[in-house]
Scaffold this motif. Structure first.
Motif, PDB file in Angstrom:
ATOM      1  N   ILE A 524       0.874  -1.325  -0.067  1.00  0.00           N
ATOM      2  CA  ILE A 524       0.050   0.206  -0.033  1.00  0.00           C
ATOM      3  C   ILE A 524       1.010   1.330   0.006  1.00  0.00           C
ATOM      4  O   ILE A 524       0.681   2.203  -1.061  1.00  0.00           O
ATOM      5  CB  ILE A 524      -0.904   0.022   1.155  1.00  0.00           C
ATOM      6  N   PHE A 525       1.768   1.399   0.967  1.00  0.00           N
ATOM      7  CA  PHE A 525       2.545   2.481   1.133  1.00  0.00           C
ATOM      8  C   PHE A 525       4.161   2.049   1.200  1.00  0.00           C
ATOM      9  O   PHE A 525       4.596   1.978   2.061  1.00  0.00           O
ATOM     10  CB  PHE A 525       2.065   3.114   2.525  1.00  0.00           C
ATOM     11  N   THR A 526       4.484   2.499  -0.112  1.00  0.00           N
ATOM     12  CA  THR A 526       5.993   2.433  -0.183  1.00  0.00           C
ATOM     13  C   THR A 526       6.410   3.873   0.261  1.00  0.00           C
ATOM     14  O   THR A 526       5.657   4.750   0.324  1.00  0.00           O
ATOM     15  CB  THR A 526       6.419   2.179  -1.490  1.00  0.00           C
ATOM     16  N   GLU A 527       7.783   3.942   0.632  1.00  0.00           N
ATOM     17  CA  GLU A 527       8.223   5.196   1.298  1.00  0.00           C
ATOM     18  C   GLU A 527       8.067   6.301   0.245  1.00  0.00           C
ATOM     19  O   GLU A 527       7.582   7.474   0.771  1.00  0.00           O
ATOM     20  CB  GLU A 527       9.609   4.982   1.720  1.00  0.00           C
ATOM     21  N   GLN A 528       8.279   6.112  -1.068  1.00  0.00           N
ATOM     22  CA  GLN A 528       8.084   7.260  -2.014  1.00  0.00           C
ATOM     23  C   GLN A 528       6.768   7.610  -2.086  1.00  0.00           C
ATOM     24  O   GLN A 528       6.468   8.883  -2.315  1.00  0.00           O
ATOM     25  CB  GLN A 528       8.785   6.527  -3.383  1.00  0.00           C
ATOM     26  N   VAL A 529       5.951   6.738  -2.006  1.00  0.00           N
ATOM     27  CA  VAL A 529       4.338   7.094  -2.166  1.00  0.00           C
ATOM     28  C   VAL A 529       4.031   8.087  -0.973  1.00  0.00           C
ATOM     29  O   VAL A 529       3.253   8.934  -0.977  1.00  0.00           O
ATOM     30  CB  VAL A 529       3.462   5.799  -2.230  1.00  0.00           C
ATOM     31  N   HIS A 554       1.797  16.163  12.136  1.00  0.00           N
ATOM     32  CA  HIS A 554       2.177  14.780  12.634  1.00  0.00           C
ATOM     33  C   HIS A 554       3.027  13.985  11.430  1.00  0.00           C
ATOM     34  O   HIS A 554       4.185  13.306  11.834  1.00  0.00           O
ATOM     35  CB  HIS A 554       1.221  13.790  13.271  1.00  0.00           C
ATOM     36  N   CYS A 555       2.429  13.921  10.221  1.00  0.00           N
ATOM     37  CA  CYS A 555       2.847  12.921   9.402  1.00  0.00           C
ATOM     38  C   CYS A 555       4.268  13.745   8.853  1.00  0.00           C
ATOM     39  O   CYS A 555       5.199  13.105   8.774  1.00  0.00           O
ATOM     40  CB  CYS A 555       1.828  12.936   8.245  1.00  0.00           C
ATOM     41  N   ILE A 556       4.081  14.844   8.737  1.00  0.00           N
ATOM     42  CA  ILE A 556       5.263  15.559   8.006  1.00  0.00           C
ATOM     43  C   ILE A 556       6.321  15.666   9.221  1.00  0.00           C
ATOM     44  O   ILE A 556       7.626  15.521   8.646  1.00  0.00           O
ATOM     45  CB  ILE A 556       5.030  17.164   7.960  1.00  0.00           C
ATOM     46  N   TYR A 557       5.995  15.804  10.508  1.00  0.00           N
ATOM     47  CA  TYR A 557       7.279  15.703  11.429  1.00  0.00           C
ATOM     48  C   TYR A 557       7.997  14.161  11.249  1.00  0.00           C
ATOM     49  O   TYR A 557       9.205  14.100  11.436  1.00  0.00           O
ATOM     50  CB  TYR A 557       6.573  15.951  12.833  1.00  0.00           C
ATOM     51  N   GLN A 558       7.054  13.388  11.417  1.00  0.00           N
ATOM     52  CA  GLN A 558       7.824  11.932  11.200  1.00  0.00           C
ATOM     53  C   GLN A 558       8.577  11.666   9.925  1.00  0.00           C
ATOM     54  O   GLN A 558       9.830  11.063   9.904  1.00  0.00           O
ATOM     55  CB  GLN A 558       6.830  10.738  11.317  1.00  0.00           C
ATOM     56  N   LEU A 559       8.107  12.260   8.950  1.00  0.00           N
ATOM     57  CA  LEU A 559       9.035  12.323   7.474  1.00  0.00           C
ATOM     58  C   LEU A 559      10.276  12.770   7.654  1.00  0.00           C
ATOM     59  O   LEU A 559      11.195  12.669   7.133  1.00  0.00           O
ATOM     60  CB  LEU A 559       7.859  12.494   6.398  1.00  0.00           C
ATOM     61  N   LEU A 560      10.255  13.982   8.044  1.00  0.00           N
ATOM     62  CA  LEU A 560      11.266  14.789   8.379  1.00  0.00           C
ATOM     63  C   LEU A 560      12.240  14.122   9.371  1.00  0.00           C
ATOM     64  O   LEU A 560      13.354  14.008   8.971  1.00  0.00           O
ATOM     65  CB  LEU A 560      11.067  16.127   8.964  1.00  0.00           C
ATOM     66  N   ARG A 561      11.871  13.522  10.350  1.00  0.00           N
ATOM     67  CA  ARG A 561      12.672  12.871  11.140  1.00  0.00           C
ATOM     68  C   ARG A 561      13.457  11.652  10.566  1.00  0.00           C
ATOM     69  O   ARG A 561      14.467  11.422  10.724  1.00  0.00           O
ATOM     70  CB  ARG A 561      11.858  12.063  12.472  1.00  0.00           C
ATOM     71  N   SER A 562      12.616  10.926   9.854  1.00  0.00           N
ATOM     72  CA  SER A 562      13.312   9.764   8.889  1.00  0.00           C
ATOM     73  C   SER A 562      14.188  10.184   7.788  1.00  0.00           C
ATOM     74  O   SER A 562      14.519   9.309   6.796  1.00  0.00           O
ATOM     75  CB  SER A 562      12.329   8.707   8.547  1.00  0.00           C
ATOM     76  N   ARG A 563      14.096  11.421   7.584  1.00  0.00           N
ATOM     77  CA  ARG A 563      14.625  12.235   6.185  1.00  0.00           C
ATOM     78  C   ARG A 563      14.369  11.665   4.918  1.00  0.00           C
ATOM     79  O   ARG A 563      14.884  11.467   3.792  1.00  0.00           O
ATOM     80  CB  ARG A 563      16.450  11.850   6.282  1.00  0.00           C
ATOM     81  N   ALA A 564      12.928  11.225   5.213  1.00  0.00           N
ATOM     82  CA  ALA A 564      12.375  10.711   3.495  1.00  0.00           C
ATOM     83  C   ALA A 564      12.257  12.012   2.496  1.00  0.00           C
ATOM     84  O   ALA A 564      12.580  11.505   1.459  1.00  0.00           O
ATOM     85  CB  ALA A 564      10.985  10.235   4.030  1.00  0.00           C
ATOM     86  N   PHE A 565      11.960  12.914   2.928  1.00  0.00           N
ATOM     87  CA  PHE A 565      11.833  14.049   1.830  1.00  0.00           C
ATOM     88  C   PHE A 565      13.256  14.238   1.143  1.00  0.00           C
ATOM     89  O   PHE A 565      13.390  14.339   0.012  1.00  0.00           O
ATOM     90  CB  PHE A 565      11.276  15.454   2.638  1.00  0.00           C
TER      91      PHE A 565
END
Length: 1193
Positions: A524-529, A554-565
């Motif tokens: 369902i949710f790959t990291e790029q998706v 909350h979502c943006i915060y977690q993505l920033l923490r994991s450096r996904a962007f």
């Protein structure tokens, strides 16, 4: 007995018996004769004992209405045959009966409870039933009373162990009504012997006990609550565990069926006592509300309240009921299984028709219907959410193990599609969390496929739901958040999220989430998706702490923490900026962590292999847009379209970014990255102090933002955090200024800036008018005063004239201090430029903020007349102190910004050429140079201020210019005395120097090693309290090779000893005397004269402060005199007889006759020999010492 056996026995006991109907019980409660008359004969037969007593006994109510009702009751009873037997029972002597009963109780008590001889009943010839049939009323009463007392005694002696007493009297169906009549009459006539609660407890232990109990209570309707509470209190904690508990539950259930209006009250007693949980459920199942509630059924509400309430004791009690009930095999008569059956029926009833068209336990659903996706009806959404939470509580808290049928129907409900309403959003969130909490509900591949299709539908419909439902927190954010947690393997965070959404603490094993993790991360949710979808999510409008739930932030915060962007090269800067601009109070707790992790993603790459993988910072133009039109240092009072929360958050971002940039300089240099710092021009346009002042009044709404900003300011802008400013702000914002402003009833803008400017230009002739304007301005708040800042500062130079009233600059000083609380930096620049010397031949330079931070001494290059205007000098000193602090912070940041890059280039250029420690040399040198520059600035400022304390040449009088009487410095201004402008300026300067010496004692050491005019020593020692620290380094100053420094040290010490007569001062003074004696032996004739002429008078102060030094000082003076006399005697000229006598006198320690020697004026010694002058100085010193000692006596 098993449970079913118990119920079977109870059913067989009560079969064929008629219970009192609710209608009849209510008629008895209210004594409604009309209703009683409407009862059938069988119903009326059950109530005869009470009605007969009511008709025969003398009433307490003597009203006419009751007399009429009594007649109706008599008429009602006249046609009933059984009334005669009850009347006969009432004709018995109950007093004698009670006495016999009590005697029998005493006899049984002595016999140990054995059934021996009975006083009430003699030997029975036949069975108890036949005896009862053939007996007269009295004997019938005795038989029933004896049997009842026996049962009550056995109950009292059983210690809680349940038993069933076989009694022929209570079991014979032929005589049940007659026995009931006897029982009711006995309890009514002998209440002290037969308390109704004890009777009720005894009836539970005989067959047909529930029927007898209902009749007893129906004939004493007022005892209903008392009987029920007593039965509940004496009941078991788990009623389905024993036969006694089940019989008690059934009896209470029958009582509540007789009086249904009290059923909920009885249920509340059950919960209060934590006894008989099955009764509470049974009463809820029996309860039929008058008005049907389509939202939530009574059963769902009741069980949810028990398991999800705040009472842990109740939750544990009911959970034990669920767990224990599951251990027994499934029985249709069990209250627990009745409850589960009812819940399942309610669940199936609200399922979409295409999903469930059958009743539970019927034929299995076909494949076609199970794949249907009809939506959940809107009126069923709230009920469905309540059912989901209830099943979560039953499974997670109470440990309910769902059957296959329950699991299948639950999954069908969870994967149904509700309408786009706020309740629908809530339902989807609950369903999703229930799937995560109980993944065992998905057991077959078909069910797994159903769940995946439902999750895909959630992703597709999330935006539509959010817009259509009009809610800020939708389930899309929760999906993203869970996906990010799965990608980062933060399973504990998922468990916390699930428990928070469901509103209950559930024990979820992280291992149970492995299947869901695989589905989320791979299907369902790959990291790029996840990252691509997160950026498209709209920001939350007016984000504040009032908006609960899981939001995009909350979502943006977690993505920033994991450096996904940065990993997937997705720009998030615009989203964060938009979200910061859409904030309001109270501050959302996730905003500050979001800014911190965003700053970290800007400065620190996601990986060393790709150092360019960082986010972009917010641009300066975007920042300026936020502050356009804001009140503060921009000088305009136009309301900004952005909230104060947005402006404070952007300020926090900038300050945190700059601090992080400086702290990560070394790492950035190693990676050869240099992120751009925000310009000083940008910082000058941000009203920092105004924003901090606003935040101070909103501390509760802003959470920790205010304290975080203060920490950053103290590091990067120390000149905005001066203690004096905080104290001044208390004076500006305190209660008294508030009361004064309340007096301002007229328009706050009564005077324009132009009028104020014109009044300043015509000073001093416009003095009264200008004073009225300034007094009016003092009533304005700091924000309202901002438009007048330029007119007030630009006209300061006009107040330096000699004829300007003192009150005008004093009032201007107050207004300046008020403005300083909201716009200090801009105000300081305006003030410095306004106070420049007015030289007509030269063009004045316009300074900017950066100029003053690089060279703080520019502040002191003002018009010289400011030095004699105390109100304006106070302003200049305030600015000087601030810019000295600003200069330190500026140089520190500048050094950090450049040193590591220079060191890195040095290391690269010298790679392999120099020694290992060579690259560190430039950094150490730069640090030393910076410290030297700061010390030079501080000491130069102190020296200039000390020079200001000296009288000007025009008013300098007496021998002061030649280093004469230093005390005249305090009265050097003519016609002023101690209240002169110079004296006030000296006090202001001494206060500032005192603060500077406390802040950095090294400044005091440096200034005194440099030295300053001896005439200032009385002023500095008396006016600067912290100058006593000089006692620590005076020995070091005495050890300096320069004669001037040694002289200054002794002169300083003489004043310190007078001011601070401490043991430490004594030891340093003794050292100074010793040094002077040593120098006497090594100095040449010329240097001896230069050294002892100014230092010998200091010995007077030593002796005055410390009398133990008299001997050492006298010895030193004799030695100096001997040396001088010997030098004079060697000269080829006549010896002055006075010198000769002096040489003799100095050899005597107690030469009091020296008081009669003539004093020579200083003018007479001007052309004399240096040794002769020194001899006269020794003579004067002796005389001063003797004089001070006599005054001391």
């Amino acid at each position: 007995y098993g449970y079913s056996e118990c119920i079977r026995v109870a059913m067989s006991e009560s079969a064929g018996l008629q219970f009192v109907s609710p209608y009849a019980f209510e008629a008895m409660q209210k004594v409604d004769v009309v209703r009683l008359a409407a009862l059938s004969d069988p119903e009326l037969r059950l109530l005869l004992p009470c009605l007969v007593r009511m008709a025969l006994c003398a009433p307490a109510d003597q009203s006419q209405s009751w007399a009429q009702d009594k007649k109706l009751i008599l008429r009602l009873l006249s046609g009933v045959e059984a009334v005669n037997s009850i009347v006969a029972l009432l004709s018995v002597d109950f007093h004698a009966l009670e006495q016999d009963a009590r005697k029998e109780q005493q006899l049984r008590h002595k016999a140990g409870g054995s059934n021996g001889e009975s006083i009430l009943v003699s030997q029975l010839q036949h069975g108890l039933t036949l005896e009862f049939e053939h007996s007269d009323p009295l004997r019938r009463l005795r038989l029933a009373l004896s049997e009842l007392l026996a049962i009550m005694n056995k109950v009292a002696d059983s210690n809680g162990e349940w038993f069933l007493k076989s009694s022929e009297l209570f079991e014979s169906p032929v005589y049940l009504e007659e026995v009931a009549d006897v029982l009711c009459i006995l309890q009514a006539e002998l209440p002290s012997l037969l308390p109704i609660i004890d009777v009720a407890e005894a009836l539970l232990h005989v067959r047909n006990g529930d029927w007898f109990l209902c009749l007893l209570v129906a004939n004493v309707p007022d005892s209903f609550n008392e009987v029920c509470r007593g039965l509940i209190k004496n009941g078991e904690r788990q009623d389905e565990e024993s036969m006694g508990g089940r019989r008690r539950t059934e009896a209470l259930r029958q009582l509540c069926q007789m009086n249904p209006s009290q059923a909920l009250n009885i249920r509340a007693m059950v919960v209060e006592e934590c006894h008989l949980p099955g009764l509470g459920v049974a009463l809820t199942l029996d309860y039929k509300p008058d008005t049907a509630d389509d939202a939530v059924s009574p059963l769902v509400s009741y069980v949810s309240g028990l398991l999800l309430g705040t009472n842990g004791k109740v939750r544990t009690w009911f959970s034990m009921f669920i767990r224990n009930g599951q251990q027994r095999k499934r029985e249709s008569s069990s209250v627990l299984w009745q409850m589960r059956r009812q819940l399942l029926l309610e669940l199936v009833a609200i399922l979409p028709r295409s999903r469930s068209t059958h009743e539970p336990n019927d034929s299995v659903e076909d494949a076609e219907s199970s794949s249907g996706y009809s939506g959940l009806r809107e009126e069923h959404v709230v009920k469905a959410s309540a059912l989901l939470r209830l099943y979560c509580a039953l499974m997670g808290i109470a440990g309910l193990r769902p059957t296959d049928e329950e699991a299948e129907q639950l999954l069908q409900l969870m994967t149904s599609r509700p309408p786009a309403t706020p309740a629908g959003v809530r339902f989807v969130s609950l369903s999703f969390c229930k799937l995560l909490a109980f993944p065992t509900l998905v057991s077959t591949p078909e069910q797994e496929q159903l769940m995946v299709m439902w999750l895909s539908w959630m992703i597709k419909e999330e935006e539509y739901f959010e817009s259509a439902a009009g809610v800020a927190a939708s389930f899309g954010e929760m999906l993203l958040l869970v996906a990010m947690y799965f990608h980062s393997n933060q399973l504990s965070a998922i468990i916390e999220l699930v428990c928070s959404t469901l509103g209950m603490k559930i024990a979820i094993k992280p291992s149970s989430l492995s299947k869901m993790k695989t589905i989320f991360t791979q299907e369902i949710f790959t990291e790029q998706v996840v990252t691509a979808h997160a950026v498209r999510v709209a920001v939350t409008n007016n984000l504040s702490a009032n908006i609960t739930g899981f939001l995009p932030i909350h979502c943006i915060y977690q993505l920033l923490r994991s450096r996904a962007f940065t990993k997937h090269k997705v720009s998030i800067k615009d989203w964060i900026y938009r979200q910061l601009c859409e904030t309001s109070t109270p501050l959302h707790t996730q905003l500050l962590p979001l800014i911190d992790v965003y700053i970290n993603s800007i400065l620190t790459p996601a990986s060393k292999a790709n150092p360019e993988a960082t986010n972009q910072p917010i641009t300066e133009q975007e920042i300026l847009t936020v502050y356009q039109g804001s009140t503060g240092e921009g000088g305009r009072a136009v309301r900004s379209r952005y909230s104060i929360t947005t402006q404070l958050l952007i300020l926090y971002y900038i300050l945190s970014y700059e601090e992080a940039l400086l702290s990560n300089t070394k790492q950035l240099a190693l990676m050869q990255r240099k992120p751009k710092s925000y310009s000083a021009i940008l910082m000058d346009q941000i009203p920092i102090k105004y924003l901090i002042t606003q935040a101070q009044g909103l501390q509760q709404e802003l959470g920790g933002l205010h304290s975080a900003l203060l920490r950053l300011l103290a590091t990067n802008y120390p000149h905005l955090c001066m203690v004096e400013d905080w104290v001044c702000e208390e004076e500006v914002t305190g209660t008294l200024p508030l009361l004064r402003r309340m007096l301002l009833t007229s328009n706050t803008c009564r005077y324009s800036q132009t009028q104020l400017h014109d009044a300043f230009q015509k000073v001093p002739s416009s003095g009264p008018r200008l004073m009225r304007m300034l007094d009016h301005l003092t009533l304005l708040s700091a924000g309202d005063l901002i438009p007048y800042a330029e007119a007030l500062t630009g006209s300061m130079g006009l107040l330096l004239g000699p004829s300007v009233p003192r009150r005008i600059p004093q009032t201007l000083n107050k207004l300046w201090m008020v403005l300083n609380t909201v716009m200090p930096r801009r105000l300081w620049v305006m003030t410095v430029n306004a106070l420049q010397p007015s030289v007509k031949m030269l063009r004045q330079q316009r300074y900017i903020q950066n100029d003053l931070m690089v060279d703080p001494l520019i502040v002191l290059r003002c018009d010289q007349r400011v030095y004699r205007c105390p109100p304006l000098m106070d302003i200049v000193l305030h600015m000087l102190n601030g810019y000295l602090l600003a200069s330190k912070a500026y140089l520190n940041s500048h050094l950090k910004e450049t040193a590591d890059f220079d060191r890195q280039s040095q290391t690269i250029s010298n790679l392999g050429l120099g020694q290992a420690g060579q690259p560190d040399t430039p950094e150490v040198t730069r640090e030393e140079l910076k410290n030297a520059l700061l010390a030079a600035q501080d000491s130069a400022a102190v020296q200039i201020l000390l020079e200001v304390c000296l009288p000007t040449s025009e008013v300098q009088t007496g021998p002061l210019g030649a280093g004469g009487d230093a005390e005249s410095l305090l009265q050097s201004e003519p016609d002023g005395g101690l209240l002169s402008d110079l004296r006030e300026v000296q006090c202001l300067i001494c206060c500032l120097l005192h603060q500077m010496f406390i802040a950095d004692p090294n400044i005091a050491k440096l200034v005194h090693f440099q030295g300053y005019p001896q005439a200032l020593l009385p002023l500095t020692v008396a006016g600067i309290p912290s100058i006593h620290i000089c006692l620590d380094f005076i020995p070091e100053l005495l050890a300096q090779p320069q004669l001037e420094k040694q002289i200054f040290a002794i002169q300083l010490l003489s004043h310190l000893c007078t001011q601070y007569a401490l043991p430490k001062s004594l030891s340093v003074a003794r050292l100074a005397v010793s040094v002077m004696a040593t120098l006497l032996t090594v100095l040449t004739r010329a240097k001896r004269f230069s050294f002892f002429m100014p230092t010998l008078p200091c010995l007077v102060a030593f002796c005055q402060a410390f009398p133990p030094l008299y001997d050492d000082v006298a010895t030193l003076l004799v030695q100096v005199g001997q040396v001088c006399a010997s030098d004079v005697s060697t000269k080829t000229r006549d010896i002055d007889p006075l010198i000769t006598s002096k040489c003799v006198c100095v050899k005597r320690e107690h030469c009091l006759y020296l008081l009669s020697l003539p004093q020579r004026a200083a003018e007479e010694l001007g052309g004399a020999d240096p040794d002769v002058q020194l001899c006269y100085r020794i003579e004067a010193t002796f005389m001063d010492i003797i004089s001070t000692s006599q005054h001391g006596l």
